[in-house]
Write a protein that holds these residues in place. Sequence first.
Motif, PDB file in Angstrom:
ATOM      1  N   LEU A 143       2.418   0.201   6.655  1.00  0.00           N
ATOM      2  CA  LEU A 143       3.407   0.929   5.853  1.00  0.00           C
ATOM      3  C   LEU A 143       3.023   0.924   4.377  1.00  0.00           C
ATOM      4  CD1 LEU A 143       6.018   2.488   5.608  1.00  0.00           C
ATOM      5  CD2 LEU A 143       7.281   0.324   5.656  1.00  0.00           C
ATOM      6  N   ALA A 144       2.531  -0.193   3.871  1.00  0.00           N
ATOM      7  CA  ALA A 144       2.130  -0.270   2.466  1.00  0.00           C
ATOM      8  C   ALA A 144       1.000   0.716   2.163  1.00  0.00           C
ATOM      9  CB  ALA A 144       1.690  -1.689   2.124  1.00  0.00           C
ATOM     10  N   GLU A 145       0.026   0.793   3.037  1.00  0.00           N
ATOM     11  CA  GLU A 145      -1.081   1.727   2.849  1.00  0.00           C
ATOM     12  C   GLU A 145      -0.573   3.167   2.827  1.00  0.00           C
ATOM     13  OE1 GLU A 145      -4.849   3.471   2.496  1.00  0.00           O
ATOM     14  OE2 GLU A 145      -4.150   1.423   2.096  1.00  0.00           O
ATOM     15  N   TYR A 146       0.361   3.468   3.698  1.00  0.00           N
ATOM     16  CA  TYR A 146       0.914   4.829   3.760  1.00  0.00           C
ATOM     17  C   TYR A 146       1.677   5.171   2.478  1.00  0.00           C
ATOM     18  CZ  TYR A 146       2.817   9.047   5.846  1.00  0.00           C
ATOM     19  OH  TYR A 146       3.127  10.362   6.099  1.00  0.00           O
ATOM     20  N   VAL A 147       2.566   4.262   2.071  1.00  0.00           N
ATOM     21  CA  VAL A 147       3.364   4.512   0.859  1.00  0.00           C
ATOM     22  C   VAL A 147       2.456   4.673  -0.363  1.00  0.00           C
ATOM     23  CG1 VAL A 147       5.023   3.478  -0.747  1.00  0.00           C
ATOM     24  CG2 VAL A 147       5.435   3.352   1.721  1.00  0.00           C
ATOM     25  N   SER A 179       6.583 -14.975  -0.471  1.00  0.00           N
ATOM     26  CA  SER A 179       5.732 -15.030  -1.659  1.00  0.00           C
ATOM     27  C   SER A 179       4.262 -14.861  -1.301  1.00  0.00           C
ATOM     28  CB  SER A 179       5.945 -16.376  -2.378  1.00  0.00           C
ATOM     29  OG  SER A 179       5.190 -16.425  -3.568  1.00  0.00           O
ATOM     30  N   GLU A 180       3.839 -15.445  -0.192  1.00  0.00           N
ATOM     31  CA  GLU A 180       2.448 -15.298   0.246  1.00  0.00           C
ATOM     32  C   GLU A 180       2.138 -13.848   0.602  1.00  0.00           C
ATOM     33  OE1 GLU A 180       2.116 -18.029   3.458  1.00  0.00           O
ATOM     34  OE2 GLU A 180       2.314 -19.809   2.160  1.00  0.00           O
ATOM     35  N   ALA A 181       3.069 -13.185   1.284  1.00  0.00           N
ATOM     36  CA  ALA A 181       2.881 -11.772   1.629  1.00  0.00           C
ATOM     37  C   ALA A 181       2.822 -10.917   0.370  1.00  0.00           C
ATOM     38  CB  ALA A 181       4.021 -11.304   2.536  1.00  0.00           C
ATOM     39  N   PHE A 182       3.672 -11.248  -0.598  1.00  0.00           N
ATOM     40  CA  PHE A 182       3.685 -10.525  -1.874  1.00  0.00           C
ATOM     41  C   PHE A 182       2.357 -10.679  -2.606  1.00  0.00           C
ATOM     42  CE2 PHE A 182       4.731 -11.043  -6.509  1.00  0.00           C
ATOM     43  CZ  PHE A 182       4.849  -9.685  -6.798  1.00  0.00           C
ATOM     44  N   GLN A 183       1.822 -11.886  -2.642  1.00  0.00           N
ATOM     45  CA  GLN A 183       0.561 -12.120  -3.338  1.00  0.00           C
ATOM     46  C   GLN A 183      -0.584 -11.369  -2.669  1.00  0.00           C
ATOM     47  OE1 GLN A 183       0.165 -13.411  -6.246  1.00  0.00           O
ATOM     48  NE2 GLN A 183       2.303 -14.061  -6.438  1.00  0.00           N
ATOM     49  N   GLU A 184      -0.590 -11.318  -1.351  1.00  0.00           N
ATOM     50  CA  GLU A 184      -1.616 -10.554  -0.637  1.00  0.00           C
ATOM     51  C   GLU A 184      -1.522  -9.071  -0.977  1.00  0.00           C
ATOM     52  OE1 GLU A 184      -1.538 -11.265   3.541  1.00  0.00           O
ATOM     53  OE2 GLU A 184      -1.754 -13.440   3.339  1.00  0.00           O
ATOM     54  N   LEU A 185      -0.291  -8.563  -1.019  1.00  0.00           N
ATOM     55  CA  LEU A 185      -0.088  -7.158  -1.364  1.00  0.00           C
ATOM     56  C   LEU A 185      -0.518  -6.887  -2.802  1.00  0.00           C
ATOM     57  CD1 LEU A 185       1.171  -4.787   0.310  1.00  0.00           C
ATOM     58  CD2 LEU A 185       3.232  -5.106  -1.059  1.00  0.00           C
ATOM     59  N   ARG A 186      -0.197  -7.811  -3.672  1.00  0.00           N
ATOM     60  CA  ARG A 186      -0.553  -7.692  -5.090  1.00  0.00           C
ATOM     61  C   ARG A 186      -2.072  -7.662  -5.285  1.00  0.00           C
ATOM     62  NH1 ARG A 186       2.572 -11.505  -9.493  1.00  0.00           N
ATOM     63  NH2 ARG A 186       2.507 -10.035 -11.243  1.00  0.00           N
ATOM     64  N   ASN A 187      -2.773  -8.414  -4.469  1.00  0.00           N
ATOM     65  CA  ASN A 187      -4.233  -8.438  -4.556  1.00  0.00           C
ATOM     66  C   ASN A 187      -4.861  -7.143  -4.052  1.00  0.00           C
ATOM     67  OD1 ASN A 187      -4.172 -11.054  -5.551  1.00  0.00           O
ATOM     68  ND2 ASN A 187      -4.435 -12.006  -3.549  1.00  0.00           N
ATOM     69  N   THR A 188      -4.106  -6.386  -3.268  1.00  0.00           N
ATOM     70  CA  THR A 188      -4.621  -5.151  -2.674  1.00  0.00           C
ATOM     71  C   THR A 188      -4.290  -3.918  -3.502  1.00  0.00           C
ATOM     72  OG1 THR A 188      -4.345  -6.143  -0.477  1.00  0.00           O
ATOM     73  CG2 THR A 188      -4.673  -3.766  -0.558  1.00  0.00           C
ATOM     74  N   TYR A 189      -3.086  -3.907  -4.102  1.00  0.00           N
ATOM     75  CA  TYR A 189      -2.618  -2.718  -4.829  1.00  0.00           C
ATOM     76  C   TYR A 189      -2.271  -3.086  -6.272  1.00  0.00           C
ATOM     77  CZ  TYR A 189      -2.136  -1.047  -0.056  1.00  0.00           C
ATOM     78  OH  TYR A 189      -2.382  -0.711   1.256  1.00  0.00           O
ATOM     79  N   ALA A 190      -2.898  -2.398  -7.208  1.00  0.00           N
ATOM     80  CA  ALA A 190      -2.704  -2.699  -8.631  1.00  0.00           C
ATOM     81  C   ALA A 190      -1.275  -2.442  -9.092  1.00  0.00           C
ATOM     82  CB  ALA A 190      -3.680  -1.878  -9.465  1.00  0.00           C
ATOM     83  N   SER A 191      -0.570  -1.550  -8.413  1.00  0.00           N
ATOM     84  CA  SER A 191       0.787  -1.185  -8.833  1.00  0.00           C
ATOM     85  C   SER A 191       1.834  -2.220  -8.436  1.00  0.00           C
ATOM     86  CB  SER A 191       1.175   0.167  -8.225  1.00  0.00           C
ATOM     87  OG  SER A 191       1.166   0.097  -6.802  1.00  0.00           O
ATOM     88  N   VAL A 192       1.487  -3.145  -7.563  1.00  0.00           N
ATOM     89  CA  VAL A 192       2.464  -4.102  -7.036  1.00  0.00           C
ATOM     90  C   VAL A 192       2.716  -5.224  -8.036  1.00  0.00           C
ATOM     91  CG1 VAL A 192       2.838  -5.860  -5.262  1.00  0.00           C
ATOM     92  CG2 VAL A 192       1.994  -3.598  -4.622  1.00  0.00           C
ATOM     93  N   ASP A 193       3.994  -5.420  -8.384  1.00  0.00           N
ATOM     94  CA  ASP A 193       4.358  -6.453  -9.359  1.00  0.00           C
ATOM     95  C   ASP A 193       5.742  -7.049  -9.129  1.00  0.00           C
ATOM     96  OD1 ASP A 193       5.990  -4.331 -10.070  1.00  0.00           O
ATOM     97  OD2 ASP A 193       5.117  -4.046 -12.063  1.00  0.00           O
TER      98      ASP A 193
END
Length: 227
Positions: A143-147, A179-193
């Motif tokens: 879903l994150a990749e799609y969005v 928090s771990e899932a958030f950090q993984e997402l943050r490492n993948t997408y620059a817009s995630v904060d």
Amino acid sequence: MIKNNIKNIRQRILLATERCQRDPKEVIVLAVSKTKTTSDIKQAIAVGQDCFGENYIQEGVEKIQFLDNSDLTWHFIGSVQSNKSRLVAKYFDWCQSVDSIHCANRLNYQRTSFQKPLNILIQININNEQTKSGVSLEELSVLAEYVSQLPYLKLRGLMAIPALKETYHRQLTIYQKMSEAFQELRNTYASVDTLSLGMSYDMEAAIIAGSTMIRIGTAIFGSRIKE
């Protein structure tokens, strides 16, 4: 009352961030103003509160139109019904409850090119509760990749409403998974904060786990329902 309540929330944030050596400026207070009056919201605005969250689309839109204040940021945090998604896309700055490709597609299609992209948080059902919306952590990456590829949406992070656990330790363990899932997402997408996690009763555990946005309703406005 609202002024003092907001002051107390800020003090709680300060104490919690001191415990985990975080900067209190990293934690945004989202005032959950569902069922509250515009008078209540104005009292919060008067002491510097500028982010508000609404669960009910029509009620939220009426407040946004009535207050007509470009300095305010409005978050939709309720379930996005297909027949009302157009209003979320048109009037709100954020949607914190995207939980499917279908929902993301509708919001993207209904957001106009004349507006800034709609900020999106993907809702996670961290405990796999049947009564709650959200995707599982296993479904998150798809879903994150799609969005992230939709032109009128901007992926900003994650939101969750975990069930209240019996002990502080068990609560913190659940929040650390988020928090771990958030950090993984943050490492993948620059817009995630943004990690939207924690409410009036559990904000300390959420902050210690790494939340960047706490959703506070009762502790700011009280439990009174408007007539």
